[in-house]
Design a protein around this motif. Structure first.
Motif, PDB file in Angstrom:
ATOM      1  N   CYS A  17       0.848  -1.196   0.000  1.00  0.00           N
ATOM      2  CA  CYS A  17       0.000   0.000   0.000  1.00  0.00           C
ATOM      3  C   CYS A  17       0.878   1.239   0.000  1.00  0.00           C
ATOM      4  N   ASN A  18       0.374   2.291  -0.636  1.00  0.00           N
ATOM      5  CA  ASN A  18       1.076   3.574  -0.658  1.00  0.00           C
ATOM      6  C   ASN A  18       0.331   4.533   0.247  1.00  0.00           C
ATOM      7  N   GLU A  19       1.049   5.082   1.218  1.00  0.00           N
ATOM      8  CA  GLU A  19       0.429   6.027   2.140  1.00  0.00           C
ATOM      9  C   GLU A  19       0.569   7.448   1.630  1.00  0.00           C
ATOM     10  N   SER A  20       1.773   7.817   1.222  1.00  0.00           N
ATOM     11  CA  SER A  20       2.017   9.121   0.604  1.00  0.00           C
ATOM     12  C   SER A  20       3.463   9.153   0.126  1.00  0.00           C
ATOM     13  N   GLY A  21       3.687   9.811  -0.991  1.00  0.00           N
ATOM     14  CA  GLY A  21       5.048   9.905  -1.518  1.00  0.00           C
ATOM     15  C   GLY A  21       5.701   8.555  -1.647  1.00  0.00           C
ATOM     16  N   ASN A  22       6.846   8.391  -1.002  1.00  0.00           N
ATOM     17  CA  ASN A  22       7.575   7.127  -1.063  1.00  0.00           C
ATOM     18  C   ASN A  22       7.371   6.279   0.191  1.00  0.00           C
ATOM     19  N   LEU A  23       6.313   6.521   0.934  1.00  0.00           N
ATOM     20  CA  LEU A  23       6.024   5.742   2.130  1.00  0.00           C
ATOM     21  C   LEU A  23       5.097   4.586   1.760  1.00  0.00           C
ATOM     22  N   TYR A  24       5.613   3.380   1.882  1.00  0.00           N
ATOM     23  CA  TYR A  24       4.844   2.185   1.553  1.00  0.00           C
ATOM     24  C   TYR A  24       4.669   1.329   2.794  1.00  0.00           C
ATOM     25  N   HIS A  25       3.584   0.622   2.822  1.00  0.00           N
ATOM     26  CA  HIS A  25       3.262  -0.292   3.912  1.00  0.00           C
ATOM     27  C   HIS A  25       3.173  -1.682   3.291  1.00  0.00           C
ATOM     28  N   LEU A  26       3.960  -2.629   3.808  1.00  0.00           N
ATOM     29  CA  LEU A  26       3.947  -3.997   3.319  1.00  0.00           C
ATOM     30  C   LEU A  26       3.196  -4.863   4.322  1.00  0.00           C
ATOM     31  N   SER A  27       2.252  -5.625   3.849  1.00  0.00           N
ATOM     32  CA  SER A  27       1.582  -6.614   4.686  1.00  0.00           C
ATOM     33  C   SER A  27       1.779  -7.963   4.025  1.00  0.00           C
ATOM     34  N   ILE A  28       2.159  -8.930   4.836  1.00  0.00           N
ATOM     35  CA  ILE A  28       2.389 -10.276   4.336  1.00  0.00           C
ATOM     36  C   ILE A  28       1.522 -11.211   5.155  1.00  0.00           C
ATOM     37  N   ILE A  29       0.756 -12.029   4.465  1.00  0.00           N
ATOM     38  CA  ILE A  29      -0.096 -13.011   5.122  1.00  0.00           C
ATOM     39  C   ILE A  29       0.523 -14.377   4.863  1.00  0.00           C
ATOM     40  N   ASP A  30       0.822 -15.104   5.943  1.00  0.00           N
ATOM     41  CA  ASP A  30       1.481 -16.397   5.787  1.00  0.00           C
ATOM     42  C   ASP A  30       0.451 -17.528   5.671  1.00  0.00           C
ATOM     43  N   GLN A  31       0.967 -18.768   5.620  1.00  0.00           N
ATOM     44  CA  GLN A  31       0.098 -19.938   5.426  1.00  0.00           C
ATOM     45  C   GLN A  31      -0.843 -20.168   6.599  1.00  0.00           C
ATOM     46  N   GLU A  32      -0.501 -19.642   7.767  1.00  0.00           N
ATOM     47  CA  GLU A  32      -1.342 -19.791   8.952  1.00  0.00           C
ATOM     48  C   GLU A  32      -2.282 -18.605   9.133  1.00  0.00           C
ATOM     49  N   ASN A  33      -2.373 -17.761   8.106  1.00  0.00           N
ATOM     50  CA  ASN A  33      -3.197 -16.556   8.108  1.00  0.00           C
ATOM     51  C   ASN A  33      -2.759 -15.521   9.132  1.00  0.00           C
ATOM     52  N   LYS A  34      -1.482 -15.567   9.521  1.00  0.00           N
ATOM     53  CA  LYS A  34      -0.921 -14.522  10.371  1.00  0.00           C
ATOM     54  C   LYS A  34      -0.531 -13.351   9.481  1.00  0.00           C
ATOM     55  N   VAL A  35      -0.797 -12.151   9.954  1.00  0.00           N
ATOM     56  CA  VAL A  35      -0.466 -10.949   9.194  1.00  0.00           C
ATOM     57  C   VAL A  35       0.793 -10.323   9.780  1.00  0.00           C
ATOM     58  N   HIS A  36       1.774 -10.077   8.916  1.00  0.00           N
ATOM     59  CA  HIS A  36       3.018  -9.417   9.299  1.00  0.00           C
ATOM     60  C   HIS A  36       3.023  -8.058   8.609  1.00  0.00           C
ATOM     61  N   ASN A  37       3.188  -6.985   9.368  1.00  0.00           N
ATOM     62  CA  ASN A  37       3.156  -5.633   8.822  1.00  0.00           C
ATOM     63  C   ASN A  37       4.532  -4.979   8.905  1.00  0.00           C
ATOM     64  N   PHE A  38       4.888  -4.274   7.840  1.00  0.00           N
ATOM     65  CA  PHE A  38       6.166  -3.581   7.754  1.00  0.00           C
ATOM     66  C   PHE A  38       5.931  -2.239   7.069  1.00  0.00           C
ATOM     67  N   GLU A  39       6.628  -1.211   7.513  1.00  0.00           N
ATOM     68  CA  GLU A  39       6.570   0.087   6.854  1.00  0.00           C
ATOM     69  C   GLU A  39       7.970   0.471   6.412  1.00  0.00           C
ATOM     70  N   GLY A  40       8.059   1.208   5.329  1.00  0.00           N
ATOM     71  CA  GLY A  40       9.367   1.641   4.873  1.00  0.00           C
ATOM     72  C   GLY A  40       9.257   2.721   3.829  1.00  0.00           C
ATOM     73  N   ILE A  41      10.386   3.341   3.552  1.00  0.00           N
ATOM     74  CA  ILE A  41      10.452   4.357   2.506  1.00  0.00           C
ATOM     75  C   ILE A  41      11.253   3.762   1.359  1.00  0.00           C
ATOM     76  N   TYR A  42      10.638   3.668   0.207  1.00  0.00           N
ATOM     77  CA  TYR A  42      11.253   3.063  -0.973  1.00  0.00           C
ATOM     78  C   TYR A  42      11.121   4.041  -2.129  1.00  0.00           C
ATOM     79  N   PRO A  43      12.116   4.117  -2.994  1.00  0.00           N
ATOM     80  CA  PRO A  43      12.074   5.090  -4.085  1.00  0.00           C
ATOM     81  C   PRO A  43      11.000   4.786  -5.133  1.00  0.00           C
TER      82      PRO A  43
END
Length: 68
Positions: A17-43
């Motif tokens: 997901c894009n929040e604004s500018g180069n701020l992205y939010h990564l969500s990863i859902i694994d095989q057990e339906n656990k959600v892992h969230n990460f935020e970062g600035i990427y070009p």
């Protein structure tokens, strides 16, 4: 926040997901339906996707090496 990418990758779901500018939010859902969230600035969106894939590879490695 706008969803930019939704990918299936090695039995995981990657949502970028894009929040604004180069701020992205990564969500990863694994095989057990656990959600892992990460935020970062990427070009670019592609860089954020590549980071998400790298995180998935790390999660897979951890899962393989901690399973009994």
């Amino acid at each position: 926040m706008k969803i930019k990418t939704l990918l299936g990758f090695n039995e995981y779901s990657l949502i970028v997901c894009n929040e604004s500018g180069n701020l992205y939010h990564l969500s990863i859902i694994d095989q057990e339906n656990k959600v892992h969230n990460f935020e970062g600035i990427y070009p670019t969106l592609q860089t954020a996707i590549e980071q998400g894939k790298s995180v998935i590879q790390n999660l897979e490695y951890l899962q393989q090496n901690t399973s009994y």
